[in-house]
Scaffold this motif. Structure first.
Motif, PDB file in Angstrom:
ATOM      1  N   ASN A  44       0.816  -1.210   0.000  1.00 31.24           N
ATOM      2  CA  ASN A  44       0.000   0.000   0.000  1.00 31.24           C
ATOM      3  C   ASN A  44       0.859   1.273   0.000  1.00 31.24           C
ATOM      4  O   ASN A  44       0.583   2.229   0.733  1.00 31.24           O
ATOM      5  CB  ASN A  44      -0.983   0.009   1.167  1.00 31.24           C
ATOM      6  N   ILE A  45       1.935   1.261  -0.808  1.00 33.58           N
ATOM      7  CA  ILE A  45       2.789   2.432  -0.955  1.00 33.58           C
ATOM      8  C   ILE A  45       3.056   2.667  -2.440  1.00 33.58           C
ATOM      9  O   ILE A  45       2.759   1.815  -3.274  1.00 33.58           O
ATOM     10  CB  ILE A  45       4.144   2.271  -0.216  1.00 33.58           C
ATOM     11  N   ASN A  46       3.608   3.831  -2.739  1.00 34.39           N
ATOM     12  CA  ASN A  46       4.034   4.155  -4.100  1.00 34.39           C
ATOM     13  C   ASN A  46       5.503   4.537  -4.059  1.00 34.39           C
ATOM     14  O   ASN A  46       5.953   5.206  -3.124  1.00 34.39           O
ATOM     15  CB  ASN A  46       3.215   5.325  -4.662  1.00 34.39           C
ATOM     16  N   ILE A  47       6.230   4.124  -5.074  1.00 33.18           N
ATOM     17  CA  ILE A  47       7.653   4.418  -5.182  1.00 33.18           C
ATOM     18  C   ILE A  47       7.838   5.264  -6.436  1.00 33.18           C
ATOM     19  O   ILE A  47       7.386   4.881  -7.517  1.00 33.18           O
ATOM     20  CB  ILE A  47       8.474   3.122  -5.286  1.00 33.18           C
ATOM     21  N   ILE A  48       8.497   6.405  -6.279  1.00 31.19           N
ATOM     22  CA  ILE A  48       8.723   7.308  -7.402  1.00 31.19           C
ATOM     23  C   ILE A  48      10.220   7.577  -7.501  1.00 31.19           C
ATOM     24  O   ILE A  48      10.866   7.881  -6.499  1.00 31.19           O
ATOM     25  CB  ILE A  48       7.974   8.645  -7.219  1.00 31.19           C
ATOM     26  N   CYS A  49      10.758   7.466  -8.701  1.00 25.88           N
ATOM     27  CA  CYS A  49      12.161   7.809  -8.965  1.00 25.88           C
ATOM     28  C   CYS A  49      12.171   8.934  -9.997  1.00 25.88           C
ATOM     29  O   CYS A  49      11.514   8.821 -11.031  1.00 25.88           O
ATOM     30  CB  CYS A  49      12.927   6.616  -9.502  1.00 25.88           C
ATOM     31  N   VAL A  50      12.896   9.995  -9.694  1.00 28.96           N
ATOM     32  CA  VAL A  50      12.951  11.148 -10.581  1.00 28.96           C
ATOM     33  C   VAL A  50      14.402  11.449 -10.929  1.00 28.96           C
ATOM     34  O   VAL A  50      15.228  11.681 -10.030  1.00 28.96           O
ATOM     35  CB  VAL A  50      12.317  12.396  -9.907  1.00 28.96           C
ATOM     36  N   ALA A  51      14.729  11.428 -12.207  1.00 28.05           N
ATOM     37  CA  ALA A  51      16.055  11.841 -12.677  1.00 28.05           C
ATOM     38  C   ALA A  51      15.975  13.328 -13.003  1.00 28.05           C
ATOM     39  O   ALA A  51      15.042  13.780 -13.681  1.00 28.05           O
ATOM     40  CB  ALA A  51      16.445  11.051 -13.919  1.00 28.05           C
ATOM     41  N   ILE A  52      16.937  14.093 -12.493  1.00 30.61           N
ATOM     42  CA  ILE A  52      16.883  15.546 -12.620  1.00 30.61           C
ATOM     43  C   ILE A  52      18.265  16.100 -12.942  1.00 30.61           C
ATOM     44  O   ILE A  52      19.275  15.556 -12.496  1.00 30.61           O
ATOM     45  CB  ILE A  52      16.299  16.166 -11.321  1.00 30.61           C
ATOM     46  N   ASP A  53      18.307  17.149 -13.744  1.00 30.26           N
ATOM     47  CA  ASP A  53      19.540  17.861 -14.080  1.00 30.26           C
ATOM     48  C   ASP A  53      19.258  19.327 -13.786  1.00 30.26           C
ATOM     49  O   ASP A  53      18.625  20.020 -14.586  1.00 30.26           O
ATOM     50  CB  ASP A  53      19.899  17.641 -15.553  1.00 30.26           C
ATOM     51  N   ALA A  54      19.715  19.796 -12.620  1.00 27.17           N
ATOM     52  CA  ALA A  54      19.339  21.127 -12.148  1.00 27.17           C
ATOM     53  C   ALA A  54      20.438  21.691 -11.260  1.00 27.17           C
ATOM     54  O   ALA A  54      21.325  20.959 -10.815  1.00 27.17           O
ATOM     55  CB  ALA A  54      18.029  21.040 -11.362  1.00 27.17           C
ATOM     56  N   PRO A  55      20.368  23.000 -10.967  1.00 24.06           N
ATOM     57  CA  PRO A  55      21.293  23.552  -9.986  1.00 24.06           C
ATOM     58  C   PRO A  55      21.097  22.830  -8.641  1.00 24.06           C
ATOM     59  O   PRO A  55      19.979  22.425  -8.302  1.00 24.06           O
ATOM     60  CB  PRO A  55      20.872  25.024  -9.883  1.00 24.06           C
ATOM     61  N   ASP A  57      20.939  23.802  -5.632  1.00 27.24           N
ATOM     62  CA  ASP A  57      19.968  24.382  -4.706  1.00 27.24           C
ATOM     63  C   ASP A  57      18.536  24.051  -5.106  1.00 27.24           C
ATOM     64  O   ASP A  57      17.671  23.881  -4.242  1.00 27.24           O
ATOM     65  CB  ASP A  57      20.170  25.892  -4.554  1.00 27.24           C
ATOM     66  N   VAL A  58      18.275  23.917  -6.401  1.00 21.02           N
ATOM     67  CA  VAL A  58      16.941  23.525  -6.870  1.00 21.02           C
ATOM     68  C   VAL A  58      16.644  22.082  -6.448  1.00 21.02           C
ATOM     69  O   VAL A  58      15.556  21.776  -5.964  1.00 21.02           O
ATOM     70  CB  VAL A  58      16.816  23.689  -8.405  1.00 21.02           C
ATOM     71  N   ILE A  59      17.638  21.212  -6.622  1.00 14.90           N
ATOM     72  CA  ILE A  59      17.466  19.809  -6.245  1.00 14.90           C
ATOM     73  C   ILE A  59      17.231  19.684  -4.746  1.00 14.90           C
ATOM     74  O   ILE A  59      16.294  19.014  -4.298  1.00 14.90           O
ATOM     75  CB  ILE A  59      18.690  18.970  -6.670  1.00 14.90           C
ATOM     76  N   SER A  60      18.049  20.366  -3.956  1.00 12.37           N
ATOM     77  CA  SER A  60      17.921  20.305  -2.493  1.00 12.37           C
ATOM     78  C   SER A  60      16.580  20.852  -2.025  1.00 12.37           C
ATOM     79  O   SER A  60      15.930  20.279  -1.149  1.00 12.37           O
ATOM     80  CB  SER A  60      19.052  21.091  -1.827  1.00 12.37           C
ATOM     81  N   SER A  61      16.167  21.957  -2.618  1.00 11.06           N
ATOM     82  CA  SER A  61      14.896  22.574  -2.251  1.00 11.06           C
ATOM     83  C   SER A  61      13.721  21.647  -2.576  1.00 11.06           C
ATOM     84  O   SER A  61      12.814  21.452  -1.754  1.00 11.06           O
ATOM     85  CB  SER A  61      14.732  23.904  -2.982  1.00 11.06           C
ATOM     86  N   LEU A  62      13.749  21.063  -3.773  1.00  8.57           N
ATOM     87  CA  LEU A  62      12.683  20.151  -4.178  1.00  8.57           C
ATOM     88  C   LEU A  62      12.617  18.943  -3.253  1.00  8.57           C
ATOM     89  O   LEU A  62      11.540  18.575  -2.773  1.00  8.57           O
ATOM     90  CB  LEU A  62      12.894  19.702  -5.630  1.00  8.57           C
TER      91      LEU A  62
END
Length: 95
Positions: A44-55, A57-62
């Motif tokens: 009863n859970i969901n697993i999400i993986c997101v690949a990101i290319d960003a500054p 601080d944007v990654i940390s904030s998100l």
């Protein structure tokens, strides 16, 4: 500006937070390279993986915003691939 490639791993134990997660990911959409969502029905859970290319601080904030949601856990793995602003803009991505 430098960007880094990273992967955000998100475990969603509370389905109520799904809309908030989608809103936050949409706001960062210009940086997202790809996303995979896996419903794990037996747990009863969901697993999400997101690949990101960003500054960074944007990654940390998100990751921080997502991780503060109720019933949500997130971890971030950073690569050593760093792109300088000129290279980033040459790829046609607006900063």
């Amino acid at each position: 500006m430098e960007t880094r490639v990273a992967v955000l791993s998100i475990i969603v134990e509370n389905g109520i937070s799904t809309e908030d997660i989608n809103t936050l990911l949409s706001e960062a959409g210009k940086y997202i390279v790809g996303r995979m969502g896996i419903p794990y029905r037996e747990k009863n859970i969901n697993i999400i993986c997101v690949a990101i290319d960003a500054p960074q601080d944007v990654i940390s904030s998100l990751a921080g915003k997502i991780g503060r949601l109720k019933g949500v856990t997130t971890k971030t793995a950073y690569s050593n691939v760093i792109t300088k602003e000129k290279d980033f803009l040459d790829k046609g991505v607006s900063a």
